[in-house]
Write an enzyme that holds these catalytic residues in place. Structure first.
Site, PDB file in Angstrom:
ATOM      1  N   ARG A 126       5.438   8.317  28.604  1.00 13.49           N
ATOM      2  CA  ARG A 126       5.809   9.606  28.005  1.00 13.49           C
ATOM      3  C   ARG A 126       4.930  10.714  28.571  1.00 13.49           C
ATOM      4  NH1 ARG A 126       5.426   7.384  21.883  1.00 13.49           N
ATOM      5  NH2 ARG A 126       3.593   6.399  22.824  1.00 13.49           N
TER       6      ARG A 126
ATOM      7  N   ASN B 274      -4.643  -1.748  28.485  1.00  7.80           N
ATOM      8  CA  ASN B 274      -4.332  -1.569  27.071  1.00  7.80           C
ATOM      9  C   ASN B 274      -2.835  -1.630  26.779  1.00  7.80           C
ATOM     10  OD1 ASN B 274      -4.665  -0.376  24.212  1.00  7.80           O
ATOM     11  ND2 ASN B 274      -3.409   1.164  25.262  1.00  7.80           N
TER      12      ASN B 274
ATOM     13  N   GLU C  22       0.722   3.134  16.297  1.00  9.88           N
ATOM     14  CA  GLU C  22       2.180   3.065  16.348  1.00  9.88           C
ATOM     15  C   GLU C  22       2.675   1.631  16.546  1.00  9.88           C
ATOM     16  OE1 GLU C  22       3.482   5.659  19.437  1.00  9.88           O
ATOM     17  OE2 GLU C  22       2.891   7.487  18.380  1.00  9.88           O
ATOM     18  N   PHE C  23       1.759   0.692  16.655  1.00 15.26           N
ATOM     19  CA  PHE C  23       2.088  -0.704  16.954  1.00 15.26           C
ATOM     20  C   PHE C  23       3.161  -1.264  16.019  1.00 15.26           C
ATOM     21  CE2 PHE C  23       1.379  -5.218  16.152  1.00 15.26           C
ATOM     22  CZ  PHE C  23       1.354  -5.756  17.430  1.00 15.26           C
TER      23      PHE C  23
ATOM     24  N   TYR D 133       5.025 -13.329  20.731  1.00 16.87           N
ATOM     25  CA  TYR D 133       3.943 -12.336  20.786  1.00 16.87           C
ATOM     26  C   TYR D 133       2.590 -13.041  20.856  1.00 16.87           C
ATOM     27  CZ  TYR D 133       0.641  -8.712  19.544  1.00 16.87           C
ATOM     28  OH  TYR D 133      -0.437  -7.854  19.550  1.00 16.87           O
TER      29      TYR D 133
END
Length: 254
Positions: free
Chosen positions: A36, A86, A188-189, A152
């Site tokens: 972004r 990251n 925001e995870f 995950y």
């Protein structure tokens, strides 16, 4: 003496953004990557005066783009002293038998392959200079497995294993390799994991005081400011309310 250079992936929010600002305050010039562009411009406005900034807009899972951009950095940006891997994500919280295959692809492509693509582009410069530090942001999910998180957790276990292997492979070059494995961090995870469902995302942190991005950035600061003979190899950091990936005291916050 010129400023050192740090490259931070996923720097548009959360841990990546906090780490970039923290390193800039230490005097590092910053290369920040993300998808972004507007967020990267916001980051630029928050950096201290006198810090040079190079925004790079790309998705770490795009192998060709990663190679093209990082192998063709302007000359003055090539000698990267610190790489912070990251960029990462979690998608969905479904059991393995009903999970969405696109979610699996996103997690493996970004969390594992993206980290590898970026590292492979940067490490040769570090080995040539026989110096540098790599900090991989993992997760408590890289140390434990929990229900409905098999892929995950698998991706973050891979980050843990890759980090250990990197440390071995790069030992003779004097390159320090660090892993930071956070528990619950309010970023925001969870919003990404629940695909924009704010109500579900808020429940993740309900009744506790979670970690914040700056808590992880503080550990990054500690790692990079250690003398050259010290490597902070492996750190697991949890909010006090969290004892493990699955044990959380939801009554710890009044």
């Amino acid at each position: 003496m010129k400023n050192k250079i740090a490259l931070v992936t996923g720097a548009t929010s959360g841990i990546g953004k906090a780490a970039a600002i923290t390193l800039a305050k230490l005097g590092y010039n910053i290369i920040a990557t993300g998808r972004r562009g507007n967020r990267l411009e916001e980051l630029k406005s928050e950096l201290p005066e006198g810090i040079d900034f190079l925004p790079l807009i790309f998705d770490v899972r795009d192998r060709e783009k990663v190679v093209e951009i990082l192998q063709n950095l302007p000359e003055r940006w090539k000698a990267i002293d610190v790489l912070i891997n990251n960029a990462g994500n979690a998608h969905g919280i479904d059991p393995v038998q009903t999970a969405n295959l696109d979610d699996w692809d996103a997690m493996m492509d970004i969390n594992v392959k993206g980290l590898l693509y970026v590292s492979r582009a940067i490490i040769p410069g570090m080995t040539e200079r026989t110096s540098g530090m790599i900090i991989n942001i993992g997760s408590i999910a890289g140390k434990e497995v929990y229900p409905n998180g098999s892929v995950y957790c698998g991706s973050k276990h891979a980050v843990d294993a890759i980090t250990k292997g990197m440390r071995m492979d790069l030992n003779s070059f004097g390159i320090r390799v660090v892993a930071i494995h956070p528990g619950l961090v309010e970023t925001e995870f969870s919003l990404v994991r629940f695909k924009g469902d704010e109500g579900k995302a808020e429940t993740v942190y309900q009744g506790i005081e979670p970690l914040v991005a700056q808590d992880i950035a503080d550990i990054v600061e500690f790692a990079v400011t250690r003398p050259a003979h010290v490597t902070i190899a492996d750190v697991v950091v949890l909010p006090t309310a969290q004892a493990s990936a699955t044990i959380v005291n939801r009554n710890s916050k009044s």
